[in-house]
Design an enzyme around this catalytic site. Structure first.
Site, mmCIF file in Angstrom:
data_model
loop_
_atom_site.group_PDB
_atom_site.id
_atom_site.type_symbol
_atom_site.label_atom_id
_atom_site.label_comp_id
_atom_site.label_asym_id
_atom_site.label_seq_id
_atom_site.Cartn_x
_atom_site.Cartn_y
_atom_site.Cartn_z
ATOM 1 N N LYS A 81 0.839 -1.199 0.000
ATOM 2 C CA LYS A 81 0.000 0.000 0.000
ATOM 3 C C LYS A 81 0.871 1.245 0.000
ATOM 4 C CE LYS A 81 -4.025 1.995 2.352
ATOM 5 N NZ LYS A 81 -5.061 1.790 3.382
ATOM 6 N N SER A 156 -9.590 2.739 1.699
ATOM 7 C CA SER A 156 -8.443 3.363 1.054
ATOM 8 C C SER A 156 -7.471 2.346 0.442
ATOM 9 C CB SER A 156 -7.694 4.229 2.079
ATOM 10 O OG SER A 156 -7.174 3.442 3.144
ATOM 11 N N SER A 180 -11.162 0.664 5.615
ATOM 12 C CA SER A 180 -10.256 0.711 4.462
ATOM 13 C C SER A 180 -9.667 -0.623 4.041
ATOM 14 C CB SER A 180 -9.115 1.698 4.739
ATOM 15 O OG SER A 180 -9.606 3.019 4.715
#
Length: 472
Positions: A81, A156, A180
């Site tokens: 990420k 996210s 997320s």
């Protein structure tokens, strides 16, 4: 053969590499080839390091040839990420302020994944500073949903979920404050686990005692998510809230007889949140799978009074703590919804924070009592299906206006406020073919319980085996 490799489970791939039936170089090359073909449309992986990945793969094959011991993820390609620090690879957090930021060291979750033998191939896209459940930013643009390129993959950890669904890598790391890990898993028909705070220790952190944001695993199957959790969980002295239990407890088989489990199901959190009828329509018929597995299922929901205030107060406080100085220097380069959240944090007083903690204490005890009557709680992950990519966030849910970019995710963030582990597992599809995730919430620190239940549901329904139609 390339596509077949790219959709094998992580456990299968790790076994093939260990038995030297497939080399790490072949595995990495197959995924790089698929990224080249599929990623331009999806924009899921935003930084790619192919030369470095192939060099690491060659070194991994040489270690295996020499008979050296290898880790459980040996030879598996992983993209991290883009909020997680990676040594020598840019980490932008989706902000133009960090467009060229290249960290000197890996953060703890990346460090553990790489120590287990995984090979870094790049970084996955995120919203600006991971704020919001729709993945777009001014650095790389928007990520598209593999099941419908006109829709969002959520966020996210949206780039991670889209990449998993598209076969760009077999495992992904992510983080979750208000959904997320769970929301993008739901939107992309993959698996995401929000662990209990401290299960996956975080370092570095501006607020190491804070418990609202956690890091965790994503994968295409529950067993693969458990495999990654076994690597990233476990105590570390750099995290003061780290749980003192080894990650190895999650490495074994997940098969269990669920007969007799008491399961609560609530489509709308006891009538407290609006949910799109398409979401309920996709999930409700699948709940019978738990009855077929021997569980006693009934409609019930814990009392979540105060959870909304707890989450919003502590989130705003943490955003101001982490990003207040950024806003002071660069307000014109921070998206409006994020700036408003930081500003909200600055209005908080000591009594506001004290009230949030008192509410949270009462919430914890009501949840504790609820889980003396039930073993699991089933809920929708998201209140809406994947929405159009041009839309920043849903402004209404089932005809009910939403106040801001957080409101439509209450089904996830109210669970965050409780601190309980929650799994997003593929739960069904809308009539239009959009994925819908089922949220399985377990007792305090009960990750193994939700993983076992999710695995059984996954095997019984087969929803997660449906792949997107990517003809590139």
């Amino acid at each position: 053969m390339s596509t077949d490799l790219c959709y094998r489970t992580a456990r299968e791939l790790a076994d093939l590499v260990r038995r030297r039936e497939v080399s790490a170089r072949e595995l990495v090359a197959a995924h790089l080839e698929r990224i080249e073909r599929v990623n331009p449309e999806l924009n899921a992986i935003v930084t790619l390091v192919p030369e470095r990945a192939l060099a690491e793969a060659a070194a991994a094959d040489e270690r295996l040839a020499r008979g050296e011991p290898v880790g459980p993820l040996h030879g598996l390609p992983v993209a991290h990420k883009d909020t997680h620090l990676t040594a020598g690879i840019r980490t932008t957090s989706g902000s133009p302020l960090l467009r060229d930021h290249v960290p000197d060291a890996d953060e703890l979750i990346v460090e553990r994944i790489r120590a287990a033998g995984a090979i870094t191939i790049g970084k996955t896209n995120v919203p600006e500073f991971a704020a919001g459940s729709h993945t777009f930013n001014p650095v790389f643009g928007a990520t598209r949903n593999p099941y419908d390129a006109t829709r969002t993959p959520g966020g996210s950890s949206g780039g991670a979920a889209a990449a998993l669904a598209a076969g760009l890598h077999p495992l992904a790391d992510g983080s979750d404050m208000g959904g997320s890990l769970r929301n993008p898993a739901s939107f992309c028909n993959v698996v995401g686990l929000r662990p209990a705070p401290g299960r996956v220790p975080t370092h570095p952190s501006a607020a190491p005692w804070a418990t609202m944001a956690v890091q965790g695993p994503m994968a295409r199957t529950v067993a693969d998510a458990a495999l990654l959790l076994s690597v990233i969980a476990g105590p570390d002295p750099r995290s003061p809230i780290a749980i003192d239990e080894p990650g190895s407890v999650f490495a074994g088989p997940l098969e269990r007889d669920l007969t007799g489990l008491r399961v609560a199901w609530s489509a709308d959190l006891g009538g407290t949140v609006p949910v799109d009828p398409a979401v309920v329509g996709a999930l409700a018929p699948r709940i019978a799978a738990f009855t077929d597995l021997g569980c006693a299922v009934e409609e019930a929901c814990p009392d979540l009074t105060g959870a909304d205030e707890v989450f919003r107060t502590l989130r705003a406080w943490q955003f101001d703590l982490a990003l207040g100085p950024v806003l002071d220097r660069h307000r014109d380069q921070v998206k409006a919804s994020l700036a408003a959240n930081i500003d909200q944090g600055r209005t908080l007083t000591g009594p506001d924070l004290a009230r949030a903690e008192v509410l949270r204490a009462a919430l914890y005890h009501r949840m504790r009592e609820f889980f003396t009557r039930y073993d699991l709680l089933l809920l929708p992950v998201s209140q809406v299906p994947p929405f159009p990519i041009e839309q920043e966030y849903p402004t209404d849910v089932a005809g009910e206006p939403q106040p801001d970019y957080l409101g439509w995710m209450r089904s996830a963030y109210l669970v965050s406020a409780t601190g309980h582990p929650a799994l997003s597992v593929p739960g069904g599809f809308t009539p239009g073919g959009l994925p819908v995730g089922l949220q399985i919430v377990g007792p305090h620190r009960g990750e193994l319980a939700v993983l076992r239940a999710g695995h059984a549901f996954e095997q019984a329904t087969g929803v997660g085996s449906r792949r997107p139609d990517l003809t590139a």
